[in-house]
Design an enzyme around this catalytic site. Sequence first.
Site, mmCIF file in Angstrom:
data_model
loop_
_atom_site.group_PDB
_atom_site.id
_atom_site.type_symbol
_atom_site.label_atom_id
_atom_site.label_comp_id
_atom_site.label_asym_id
_atom_site.label_seq_id
_atom_site.Cartn_x
_atom_site.Cartn_y
_atom_site.Cartn_z
ATOM 1 N N ASP A 125 3.668 -2.379 -8.784
ATOM 2 C CA ASP A 125 2.755 -3.340 -8.176
ATOM 3 C C ASP A 125 1.855 -3.883 -9.272
ATOM 4 O O ASP A 125 1.558 -3.182 -10.252
ATOM 5 C CB ASP A 125 1.917 -2.682 -7.074
ATOM 6 C CG ASP A 125 1.313 -3.696 -6.115
ATOM 7 O OD1 ASP A 125 1.916 -3.941 -5.062
ATOM 8 O OD2 ASP A 125 0.242 -4.252 -6.445
ATOM 9 N N PRO A 163 0.774 -1.236 0.000
ATOM 10 C CA PRO A 163 0.000 0.000 0.000
ATOM 11 C C PRO A 163 0.805 1.285 0.000
ATOM 12 O O PRO A 163 0.233 2.363 -0.050
ATOM 13 C CB PRO A 163 -0.822 -0.114 1.281
ATOM 14 C CG PRO A 163 0.050 -0.902 2.199
ATOM 15 C CD PRO A 163 0.746 -1.902 1.336
ATOM 16 N N CYS A 217 7.031 -9.772 6.075
ATOM 17 C CA CYS A 217 6.428 -9.681 7.407
ATOM 18 C C CYS A 217 5.985 -11.075 7.846
ATOM 19 O O CYS A 217 4.831 -11.294 8.227
ATOM 20 C CB CYS A 217 5.264 -8.698 7.417
ATOM 21 S SG CYS A 217 3.986 -9.017 6.176
#
Length: 457
Positions: free
Chosen positions: A291, A273, A385
């Site tokens: 992206d 994002p 992550c």
Amino acid sequence: MRAPTGGRPFGARRPQTGFARREQPEPAGLAPRRAAIRLVDGVLSRTRTLDAALEADHDPTGFRALNERDRGLARAIAGVTLRRFGTLRGLIATRLDKGMPKKGGPLEAILATGAAQALFMDVPVHAAVDLAVAAARADPDARHFAGLANAVLRSIAAAGAPTPEPGLDLPPWLFARWRQAYGEETAAAIADAVAFEAPLDLSVKADPEGWAARLGGVVLPTGGVRVPSGGQVAALEGFAEGGWWVQDAAASIPVKLFGNLDGKRAIDLCAAPGGKTAQLAAAGADVVAVDKSAERLTRLAQNLSRLGLSASVRVGDAASVTMEPAEAVLLDAPCTSTGTIRRHPDVAWMKREHEVASLSRIQAQLLDAAARLVAPGGLLVYGVCSLEPEEGERQIAGLLARNPKARIEPVTPDELPGLREAIDDQGCVRALPSHLANPEPRLAGLDGFFAARLRIG
């Protein structure tokens, strides 16, 4: 005991708006409970993540129709339910001799949310039970089991909350992986950390001390600002003016590993994002954000506009995109996101173990492609992550074996003040949710994250 995701898919079973109409006014407080039940049921049936449900244009949960106070309550109920779902599932299972009824509709979510309120939230037991039973009666499938719901929830409430056990609130396969990767003690510390809702971390364009004072937060070792979670982000001072953006402290680390970026060209792969794109631009880099989702890039551009920052955006698959090589290439690869469970508790129950292997293959392809985009002598920073070694440490080992031009450029403790424990023996970063300890759990921890800096050529 029935697996939490068993039975037919929620969307195929019936519309999520399928609560029966009633002539009598519904009990006060039922609407946010019904929304929470639908949110949880979507996760348990693996049909919709919490974020997708809360942000969807079509709202099958009734969440958006609630006032701000009730939206906060619905989110809190759903969050606590998913954080404690392992415990709740066990308590419910011991009271169902024949297992969860297969034609009970959202009964499992009704029981879990009711028990979560009775045991782990500041909700009177009678209200938690009565409203759960009312929700069951209002659903065309679950109404046949309203009496069962009443008996089960009253039994659970009477027994009280059980003694916590390490890892009990996580899927067994996931906690077993963490024990194998990090050892019993560290795995238990991670499990304890993800049991608490994450604070709100902000990356600021300037003056972190000033923003901490204005927002009632603290300055983190990473240079960001941490404030307790709760309330609307857009209502906080500085949001509309573009003074900061939301970004977990761990997620802010990869860009810092590039050092001075002023005037350098940088490529941000899998950019949406856009938190890291904003970091790169704020550091003075000439950024190209790539992206595969045009919609997500549109939101990225909107966020940059609010912040008064700019970057070139390009729709493309990071595994095959071609462009002029850059001095700095960042790859924040798609992953299982198991490091974000304290922030996104639904991740634990949406993911399956086989996804680790499938995503690892994609990450290897992306790493090879990213290395080709680095100008000779430039830096590649890779991050995920995830807490799974296959997505972090083993990816770097694989790249080094495949690419003789790549070598690790170790991160030094002075680059991450206050996070020395997150630097491993190879000089890569392995941040754990149990790092950044604080006596106040609401201000402790960070997302689980892996990052490596490599010199190419």
